[in-house]
Design a protein around this motif. Sequence first.
Motif, mmCIF file in Angstrom:
data_model
loop_
_atom_site.group_PDB
_atom_site.id
_atom_site.type_symbol
_atom_site.label_atom_id
_atom_site.label_comp_id
_atom_site.label_asym_id
_atom_site.label_seq_id
_atom_site.Cartn_x
_atom_site.Cartn_y
_atom_site.Cartn_z
ATOM 1 N N GLN A 26 -6.735 7.022 15.184
ATOM 2 C CA GLN A 26 -5.692 7.025 16.214
ATOM 3 C C GLN A 26 -5.265 8.437 16.629
ATOM 4 O O GLN A 26 -4.474 8.594 17.552
ATOM 5 C CB GLN A 26 -4.463 6.252 15.704
ATOM 6 C CG GLN A 26 -4.763 4.781 15.444
ATOM 7 C CD GLN A 26 -3.593 4.082 14.785
ATOM 8 O OE1 GLN A 26 -2.562 3.867 15.403
ATOM 9 N NE2 GLN A 26 -3.735 3.714 13.517
ATOM 10 N N LEU A 62 0.861 -1.178 0.000
ATOM 11 C CA LEU A 62 0.000 0.000 0.000
ATOM 12 C C LEU A 62 0.901 1.233 0.000
ATOM 13 O O LEU A 62 1.600 1.491 0.983
ATOM 14 C CB LEU A 62 -0.902 -0.014 1.242
ATOM 15 C CG LEU A 62 -1.760 1.236 1.438
ATOM 16 C CD1 LEU A 62 -2.783 1.396 0.318
ATOM 17 C CD2 LEU A 62 -2.470 1.194 2.791
ATOM 18 N N PHE A 110 2.751 9.234 14.630
ATOM 19 C CA PHE A 110 2.203 10.151 13.616
ATOM 20 C C PHE A 110 2.732 11.570 13.806
ATOM 21 O O PHE A 110 2.962 12.008 14.944
ATOM 22 C CB PHE A 110 0.685 10.233 13.730
ATOM 23 C CG PHE A 110 -0.033 8.955 13.398
ATOM 24 C CD1 PHE A 110 -0.122 8.508 12.084
ATOM 25 C CD2 PHE A 110 -0.632 8.210 14.396
ATOM 26 C CE1 PHE A 110 -0.791 7.338 11.783
ATOM 27 C CE2 PHE A 110 -1.310 7.041 14.102
ATOM 28 C CZ PHE A 110 -1.395 6.603 12.796
ATOM 29 N N THR A 133 3.049 0.844 5.699
ATOM 30 C CA THR A 133 3.155 -0.457 5.023
ATOM 31 C C THR A 133 4.527 -0.614 4.376
ATOM 32 O O THR A 133 5.117 -1.693 4.402
ATOM 33 C CB THR A 133 2.043 -0.596 3.957
ATOM 34 O OG1 THR A 133 0.791 -0.240 4.540
ATOM 35 C CG2 THR A 133 1.970 -2.007 3.434
ATOM 36 N N PRO A 188 -1.660 -4.026 5.687
ATOM 37 C CA PRO A 188 -1.983 -3.933 7.122
ATOM 38 C C PRO A 188 -3.160 -4.828 7.438
ATOM 39 O O PRO A 188 -4.079 -4.961 6.637
ATOM 40 C CB PRO A 188 -2.361 -2.456 7.294
ATOM 41 C CG PRO A 188 -2.816 -2.015 5.945
ATOM 42 C CD PRO A 188 -2.069 -2.830 4.932
ATOM 43 N N HIS A 216 -5.433 8.606 6.240
ATOM 44 C CA HIS A 216 -6.087 7.300 6.130
ATOM 45 C C HIS A 216 -7.053 7.123 7.308
ATOM 46 O O HIS A 216 -6.781 7.593 8.414
ATOM 47 C CB HIS A 216 -4.992 6.233 6.170
ATOM 48 C CG HIS A 216 -5.476 4.850 5.892
ATOM 49 N ND1 HIS A 216 -5.963 4.032 6.878
ATOM 50 C CD2 HIS A 216 -5.525 4.141 4.738
ATOM 51 C CE1 HIS A 216 -6.301 2.869 6.347
ATOM 52 N NE2 HIS A 216 -6.043 2.909 5.050
HETATM 53 O O1 LIG Z 1 -1.574 4.645 5.413
HETATM 54 C C1 LIG Z 1 -0.576 4.012 5.764
HETATM 55 O O2 LIG Z 1 0.531 4.509 5.945
HETATM 56 C C2 LIG Z 1 -0.705 2.586 5.966
HETATM 57 O O3 LIG Z 1 0.266 1.866 5.862
HETATM 58 C C3 LIG Z 1 -2.066 2.037 6.361
HETATM 59 C C4 LIG Z 1 -2.323 2.030 7.853
HETATM 60 C C5 LIG Z 1 -3.548 1.101 8.212
HETATM 61 O O4 LIG Z 1 -4.264 0.647 7.345
HETATM 62 O O5 LIG Z 1 -3.755 0.868 9.412
HETATM 63 C C6 LIG Z 1 -1.157 1.479 8.545
HETATM 64 C C7 LIG Z 1 -0.744 1.885 9.755
HETATM 65 C C8 LIG Z 1 -1.419 2.974 10.497
HETATM 66 O O6 LIG Z 1 -2.116 2.340 11.552
HETATM 67 C C9 LIG Z 1 -2.362 3.731 9.646
HETATM 68 C C10 LIG Z 1 -2.659 3.371 8.375
#
Ligand SMILES: O=C(O)C(=O)C[C@]1(C(=O)O)C=C[C@@H](O)C=C1
Length: 310
Positions: free
Chosen positions: A112, A7, A87, A14, A53, A106
């Motif tokens: 989160q 992804l 983040f 990912t 994920p 996302h």
């Molecule tokens: O968007 C991203 O960076 C991803 O890899 C997807 C994703 C997910 O689907 O949970 C992966 C980790 C984080 O928890 C947030 C987004």
Amino acid sequence: MTRYAYLGPEGTFTQQALLSWVADAEHEQVPFGSVDAALDALRSGEVDAAVVPIENSVEGGVSATLDALASGDPLVIVGEVLVPITFVACARPGTTLAAARAIGTHSHAWAQVRGWAGKAAPQAIYVPTLSTASAAKDLAEHPGEVGYDVAVCAPIAAEHFGLEVVGHDIGDMTNAVTRFVVVSRPDWLPASTGRDKTTVVLYQRSDRAGGLLELLEQFAVRGINMTRLESRPTKESMGSYCFSIDLEGHVQDERVGAALMSLHRVCADVRFLGSYPAAAGTPISVDPITSDAAFVAAREWLDRLRHLGG
Ligand SMILES: O=C(O)C(=O)C[C@]1(C(=O)O)C=C[C@@H](O)C=C1
């Protein structure tokens, strides 16, 4: 050289999972805009494996992945990777959080950080994006076209796309972790290591009192611990669900094999989604009465009974 779908774009969590899976091994990385697209590319043979994920310690299962694995041409999980999640909020130079009108990221990431967003930018609305890194990339490259002025992503994505960090370490929970799986076409069964997981999807024959209990007791009586259980709609009719389960052990383990055989009898369908080494944890402790040796001894005993008298 193994071609891995993931992804994307560059800078997603990912991709971090993929990098830690391949370590220094020679490989090719092929970014896709969605989990479905990555798994479709694997099914069609365009790539050899995919990293997606599957579960987050704060928001739970990633439905897109669970559903894509539960239907369509069979795929199997051959490995898993745990990635600690941190983040940042980032923006083009000059934008402040106080003035932000919308935040793009996302949906799993938003879940989160929404506590943080409610305090740091209560006026901002949420705009979903295909991934955290795509939120950053699109903001950097097409600021006039995206409907947000702040992106939430991994620190590495903010840096990669040249955005300014306006909020550090903004996750609502410290120690958040996302679990990623490495998926292959069903021609690969990793060897048993003594610290494995097996993933299955169970489809009930009918919805009735004790139906789920009947499925779960197949694990309980054989001393098999489950590490994840989720119900997902089969999408066929209202109220029709299947159960996505991770359990400790490998399909080569006698107790796991015996449980799967019973489930095959009891269920309308059992979709085997792979046995693979667990990313973390100590070797599975097995009660002597559910050890391989105990199952083999029981089978030999039965064979002797069946051969009495000739
Ligand atoms: O968007 C991203 O960076 C991803 O890899 C997807 C994703 C997910 O689907 O949970 C992966 C980790 C984080 O928890 C947030 C987004």
